[in-house]
Design an enzyme around this catalytic site. Structure first.
Site, PDB file in Angstrom:
ATOM      1  N   ALA A  66     -26.441  40.262  -8.508  1.00 34.92           N
ATOM      2  CA  ALA A  66     -26.434  38.867  -8.941  1.00 34.92           C
ATOM      3  C   ALA A  66     -27.289  38.079  -7.952  1.00 34.92           C
ATOM      4  CB  ALA A  66     -25.008  38.348  -8.966  1.00 34.92           C
ATOM      5  N   GLY A 109     -24.231  43.283  -9.188  1.00 31.81           N
ATOM      6  CA  GLY A 109     -24.284  42.951 -10.617  1.00 31.81           C
ATOM      7  C   GLY A 109     -25.247  43.838 -11.392  1.00 31.81           C
ATOM      8  N   GLU A 112     -23.301  46.771 -12.162  1.00 34.93           N
ATOM      9  CA  GLU A 112     -22.338  46.430 -13.228  1.00 34.93           C
ATOM     10  C   GLU A 112     -23.028  46.391 -14.596  1.00 34.93           C
ATOM     11  OE1 GLU A 112     -20.926  43.093 -10.864  1.00 34.93           O
ATOM     12  OE2 GLU A 112     -18.891  43.848 -11.096  1.00 34.93           O
ATOM     13  N   GLU A 132     -21.322  43.942  -2.282  1.00 33.66           N
ATOM     14  CA  GLU A 132     -20.625  42.644  -2.228  1.00 33.66           C
ATOM     15  C   GLU A 132     -19.757  42.506  -0.993  1.00 33.66           C
ATOM     16  OE1 GLU A 132     -20.973  44.484  -4.941  1.00 33.66           O
ATOM     17  OE2 GLU A 132     -21.234  43.231  -6.713  1.00 33.66           O
TER      18      GLU A 132
HETATM   19  N1  CAA Z   1     -30.228  37.755  -4.887  1.00 33.05           N
HETATM   20  C1  CAA Z   1     -31.272  36.957  -4.589  1.00 33.05           C
HETATM   21  N2  CAA Z   1     -32.438  37.408  -4.072  1.00 33.05           N
HETATM   22  C2  CAA Z   1     -32.538  38.727  -3.833  1.00 33.05           C
HETATM   23  C3  CAA Z   1     -31.496  39.617  -4.097  1.00 33.05           C
HETATM   24  C4  CAA Z   1     -30.296  39.098  -4.665  1.00 33.05           C
HETATM   25  N3  CAA Z   1     -29.272  39.873  -5.015  1.00 33.05           N
HETATM   26  N4  CAA Z   1     -31.886  40.862  -3.749  1.00 33.05           N
HETATM   27  C5  CAA Z   1     -33.134  40.743  -3.277  1.00 33.05           C
HETATM   28  N5  CAA Z   1     -33.546  39.474  -3.320  1.00 33.05           N
HETATM   29  C6  CAA Z   1     -34.835  38.923  -2.906  1.00 33.05           C
HETATM   30  C7  CAA Z   1     -34.954  38.816  -1.395  1.00 33.05           C
HETATM   31  O1  CAA Z   1     -34.336  37.630  -0.927  1.00 33.05           O
HETATM   32  C8  CAA Z   1     -36.455  38.815  -1.223  1.00 33.05           C
HETATM   33  O2  CAA Z   1     -36.922  37.522  -1.525  1.00 33.05           O
HETATM   34  P1  CAA Z   1     -38.056  36.849  -0.587  1.00 33.05           P
HETATM   35  O3  CAA Z   1     -39.263  37.740  -0.724  1.00 33.05           O
HETATM   36  O4  CAA Z   1     -38.255  35.506  -1.200  1.00 33.05           O
HETATM   37  O5  CAA Z   1     -37.508  36.843   0.802  1.00 33.05           O
HETATM   38  C9  CAA Z   1     -36.939  39.740  -2.327  1.00 33.05           C
HETATM   39  O6  CAA Z   1     -35.870  39.825  -3.280  1.00 33.05           O
HETATM   40  C10 CAA Z   1     -37.250  41.157  -1.849  1.00 33.05           C
HETATM   41  O7  CAA Z   1     -36.111  41.626  -1.159  1.00 33.05           O
HETATM   42  P2  CAA Z   1     -36.132  42.144   0.374  1.00 33.05           P
HETATM   43  O8  CAA Z   1     -37.286  41.542   1.115  1.00 33.05           O
HETATM   44  O9  CAA Z   1     -34.786  41.960   0.955  1.00 33.05           O
HETATM   45  O10 CAA Z   1     -36.461  43.683   0.116  1.00 33.05           O
HETATM   46  P3  CAA Z   1     -36.001  44.913   1.009  1.00 33.05           P
HETATM   47  O11 CAA Z   1     -36.701  46.094   0.412  1.00 33.05           O
HETATM   48  O12 CAA Z   1     -36.192  44.631   2.459  1.00 33.05           O
HETATM   49  O13 CAA Z   1     -34.420  45.062   0.764  1.00 33.05           O
HETATM   50  C11 CAA Z   1     -32.392  45.114  -0.574  1.00 33.05           C
HETATM   51  C12 CAA Z   1     -33.924  45.351  -0.525  1.00 33.05           C
HETATM   52  C13 CAA Z   1     -31.687  46.129   0.330  1.00 33.05           C
HETATM   53  C14 CAA Z   1     -31.996  45.362  -2.017  1.00 33.05           C
HETATM   54  C15 CAA Z   1     -32.064  43.678  -0.126  1.00 33.05           C
HETATM   55  O14 CAA Z   1     -32.901  42.782  -0.843  1.00 33.05           O
HETATM   56  C16 CAA Z   1     -30.645  43.278  -0.399  1.00 33.05           C
HETATM   57  O15 CAA Z   1     -29.763  43.648   0.358  1.00 33.05           O
HETATM   58  N6  CAA Z   1     -30.376  42.507  -1.475  1.00 33.05           N
HETATM   59  C17 CAA Z   1     -29.076  42.001  -1.800  1.00 33.05           C
HETATM   60  C18 CAA Z   1     -28.217  43.078  -2.457  1.00 33.05           C
HETATM   61  C19 CAA Z   1     -26.820  42.544  -2.745  1.00 33.05           C
HETATM   62  O16 CAA Z   1     -26.091  42.148  -1.866  1.00 33.05           O
HETATM   63  N7  CAA Z   1     -26.437  42.548  -4.073  1.00 33.05           N
HETATM   64  C20 CAA Z   1     -25.133  42.109  -4.503  1.00 33.05           C
HETATM   65  C21 CAA Z   1     -25.178  40.677  -4.932  1.00 33.05           C
HETATM   66  S1  CAA Z   1     -23.570  40.025  -5.229  1.00 33.05           S
HETATM   67  C22 CAA Z   1     -23.165  40.485  -6.810  1.00 33.05           C
HETATM   68  O17 CAA Z   1     -23.910  41.195  -7.460  1.00 33.05           O
HETATM   69  C23 CAA Z   1     -21.833  39.948  -7.316  1.00 33.05           C
HETATM   70  C24 CAA Z   1     -21.377  40.407  -8.661  1.00 33.05           C
HETATM   71  O18 CAA Z   1     -20.553  41.283  -8.789  1.00 33.05           O
HETATM   72  C25 CAA Z   1     -21.807  39.746  -9.913  1.00 33.05           C
END
Ligand code: CAA
Length: 258
Positions: A66, A109, A112, A132
């Site tokens: 998400a 998400g 999911e 999460e």
């Molecule tokens: N939400 C918003 N932006 C996201 C994102 C997310 N879930 N995942 C990645 N992005 C964005 C990053 O912020 C980045 O944006 P910028 O270039 O503007 O900085 C871009 O995508 C590329 O990501 P990274 O530079 O971080 O890429 P990476 O290869 O270094 O890392 C990753 C990849 C490990 C997936 C890392 O991006 C990450 O940890 N993302 C978040 C994953 C996460 O926590 N997901 C769960 C969300 S909560 C949820 O889903 C709740 C639910 O049940 C509904």
């Protein structure tokens, strides 16, 4: 082609394809995007030309979860008022088969959404996780429920508590992924399977999905009762007559979907 902002839809014969299309943020799912996915799925659900839905991600990932930027400032009351997961629930009600083609990150998400697919094909580079926990929250679009039903309590807790990345290989051996392919072949292989499934009689495909899903929630006897009703129902279809007649006449059946 379509007027969506965050997804792209295209049709390959009887297969309706939905591409997640926010590659710069690894297809992070904001609310508008989930609404568009639902709209596309429901439109394909109503479209008689489409028999199977295929979903995949543009760019390097299926979906990295998400949209954290969108969620960060929410509170419990705003989420309740938004009815945050209503669209997700409706995705779970789609009657046509949904196949997921997963490569790269499939997180939170995004995972999911993948678990809402009926079949999952994954690239060798796919990485699954529920991160999460690292944000001090938890899955909210069915992750704790659907993963546990697929894996059992022990594995589900391990994956969701740890937030660790699960390799495509482990996802496959755990039974949540149907088949693994090299990254360069994944989409074409998933599409090939979708086209094959699209040749099957659509009403039988649909009632089988319904009955198998009941097996997850119903006690055996109730599930058996449900299965039988669907079995009998198919004998009112033209396709059942055509399927059995074609068998006896030693020819290929021509299924109409009713
Ligand atoms: N939400 C918003 N932006 C996201 C994102 C997310 N879930 N995942 C990645 N992005 C964005 C990053 O912020 C980045 O944006 P910028 O270039 O503007 O900085 C871009 O995508 C590329 O990501 P990274 O530079 O971080 O890429 P990476 O290869 O270094 O890392 C990753 C990849 C490990 C997936 C890392 O991006 C990450 O940890 N993302 C978040 C994953 C996460 O926590 N997901 C769960 C969300 S909560 C949820 O889903 C709740 C639910 O049940 C509904």
């Amino acid at each position: 082609m379509s007027d969506y902002q965050y997804i792209i839809t295209e049709e390959e014969g009887p297969v309706g394809i939905v591409w997640l299309n926010r590659p710069k943020v690894l297809n992070a799912l904001n609310r508008a995007m989930v609404r568009e996915i639902l709209q596309a799925f429901e439109a394909y659900g109503q479209d008689d030309r489409i028999r199977v839905i295929l979903i995949a991600g543009k760019g390097k990932a299926f979906a990295a979860g998400a949209d954290i930027d969108e969620m960060a400032e929410e509170d419990s009351v705003s989420l309740e008022l938004l009815n945050q997961f209503a669209d997700w629930d409706r995705i779970g009600q789609i009657k046509k088969p949904i196949i997921g083609s997963v490569h790269g990150y499939c997180l939170g998400g995004g995972f999911e959404l993948a678990l809402l697919c009926d079949l999952l094909f994954a690239a060798n580079d796919a990485k699954f996780a529920f991160p999460e926990i690292n944000l001090a929250v938890m899955p909210g679009a069915g992750g704790t429920q659907r993963l546990t039903k697929l894996l059992g309590k022990t594995k589900a807790l391990e994956w969701i508590w740890s937030g660790d990345m699960i390799s495509a290989e482990e996802a496959f051996s755990s039974g949540i992924v149907n088949k693994l392919y090299p990254a360069e072949a994944i989409f074409e292989e998933a599409l090939k399977f979708a086209k094959k499934l699209a040749e099957k009689p659509p009403l039988a495909v649909r009632l089988i999905k319904e009955a198998v899903n009941k097996a997850v929630d119903y006690p055996l006897q109730e599930g058996m009762y449900f299965e039988r009703k669907n079995f009998y129902l198919l004998f009112s279809s033209q396709d059942q007559k055509e399927g059995m007649k074609a068998f006896m006449e030693k020819r290929k059946p021509d299924f109409k979907g009713y």
